[in-house]
Design a protein around this motif. Sequence first.
Motif, PDB file in Angstrom:
ATOM      1  N   ASP A   1       0.845  -1.188   0.000  1.00 49.83           N
ATOM      2  CA  ASP A   1       0.000   0.000   0.000  1.00 49.83           C
ATOM      3  C   ASP A   1       0.881   1.238   0.000  1.00 49.83           C
TER       4      ASP A   1
ATOM      5  N   ILE B   1      -6.289  -0.398  -3.525  1.00 51.48           N
ATOM      6  CA  ILE B   1      -6.789   0.937  -3.199  1.00 51.48           C
ATOM      7  C   ILE B   1      -5.893   1.972  -3.874  1.00 51.48           C
TER       8      ILE B   1
ATOM      9  N   ASP C   1      -5.908   6.087  -4.313  1.00 53.60           N
ATOM     10  CA  ASP C   1      -6.618   7.332  -4.027  1.00 53.60           C
ATOM     11  C   ASP C   1      -6.123   8.421  -4.974  1.00 53.60           C
ATOM     12  N   SER C   2      -6.646   9.601  -4.777  1.00 56.99           N
ATOM     13  CA  SER C   2      -6.319  10.675  -5.715  1.00 56.99           C
ATOM     14  C   SER C   2      -4.833  11.024  -5.665  1.00 56.99           C
TER      15      SER C   2
ATOM     16  N   THR D   1     -12.992   3.476  -9.614  1.00 61.66           N
ATOM     17  CA  THR D   1     -12.782   4.492  -8.580  1.00 61.66           C
ATOM     18  C   THR D   1     -12.104   5.731  -9.150  1.00 61.66           C
TER      19      THR D   1
ATOM     20  N   LEU E   1     -13.471   9.506  -9.343  1.00 62.26           N
ATOM     21  CA  LEU E   1     -12.744  10.609  -8.719  1.00 62.26           C
ATOM     22  C   LEU E   1     -12.446  11.714  -9.725  1.00 62.26           C
TER      23      LEU E   1
END
Lengths: 129, 305
Positions: free
Chosen positions: A20, A54, A56-57, A89, A93
């Motif tokens: 991660d 995962i 994210d931005s 995702t 976003l």
Amino acid sequence: MDQIPILKIGDCLLVSIQVDMHDRLALQLQDDLTNKIVTSRARGVMIDISALEIVDSFIGRMLNNIAAMSKVLDAVTVVVGMRPAVAITLVELGLALTGVRTALNVDKGLELIRHLIDDEQDPDDRREE
Amino acid sequence: MAAPTPSMLPQLLDKHQAQLMKDWLAGQRAAGVVVDVESDERVRRFIAALRQGASSNADDVKNADWAAARDVLEQISRERALKGSTPVETVMFVFSLKDPLFALLRRECGSDADRLAREIANAMHLLDQLGLYTVEVFQKSREEVIGRQQEELLELSTPVVQLWDGVIAVPLIGTLDSARTQVVMESLLEEIVRTGAEIAIIDITGVPTVDTLVAQHLLKTVSAARLMGADCIISGIRPQIAQTIVHLGVELDVISKATMADAFAVALRRTGRMVVSRAGNGKGASKAENGDKAAGKTGAGQSGE
């Protein structure tokens, strides 16, 4: 602190992200990668994110940044192995990663990089396009 | 209804149960309620439940004392809803009890008008509530049915088909809302992973209208597929839709083709393949390399087979 290994295959660099990503790791990766592109004179960078569940931005922007940095150093970046859920995702976003080339897996990614580099090396081809 | 004297309903129900059942069933038949072999049993259970509820002195049917009565009504409502009865038919099951019950009350009270009025008001209050509850459950059951059908439709209407090695297609039929986009996107991406497709054709022949929202949904799907490393081609754009898209100022920033055949020709060319006519009559032989017009013509003939 763990580090993401950067492997060299011919004139390509392979980065396989399997942990991660936290923010510091991402920044360090940018650092290492730009250094490595310069020292190894690589023409292509492949980032494998098939293990990432995962994204994210921040990671999305990091991928974009790496692509832009590589471009400045005259290397093409291909992101491979994105999972369907991750793709959805990112789109939700609003991060379409327009500056990054993508491929389904490492195999196709290598093919694409080969293709892109060949295109650039042959100036006649470019003029025809 | 905080009557000083307790309601006479429970004793009444005990005493005249047989008579009431007979009258009620007759009333149900007259009101058009479906009376079948189970009706007897139901009527008996409901009267027992009503007696239990009434003797508790709770005048709100949401109360725990009325749980048995609610159970019976729920069961009936659900059954009727699934069988396609109208709400009136269903609720008449409860309301048809009024006549026989009021007749019974009148006989019992005799000339005590004050008491009769109170008892009738009380009974009416209860039966009305129970009736409303029946309608509520009926409505809910219908909505469940509709919801289930919608879900089934959602799954049925988004098939992903493999056209060729490395080429898949999604024929979209019906309006594209966000819920469907999600399903389309998911199944498309899963299929890209499964087949290793490089090109996905999204065919919108069956999409009746394309407004800004639908266009946005399409573009989202295209972006997601691109992130997975597959290129998208949108096909099946009818003349009217082309006009609408331009009038709305939507920018479809992808390759778009008028027919699925055109898109397929492009896909084949991109993957380094071509379709050659076996007879070699010259017309179809070089189609995959020719311009889009030629590809469209022969391609259309091909898909019509």
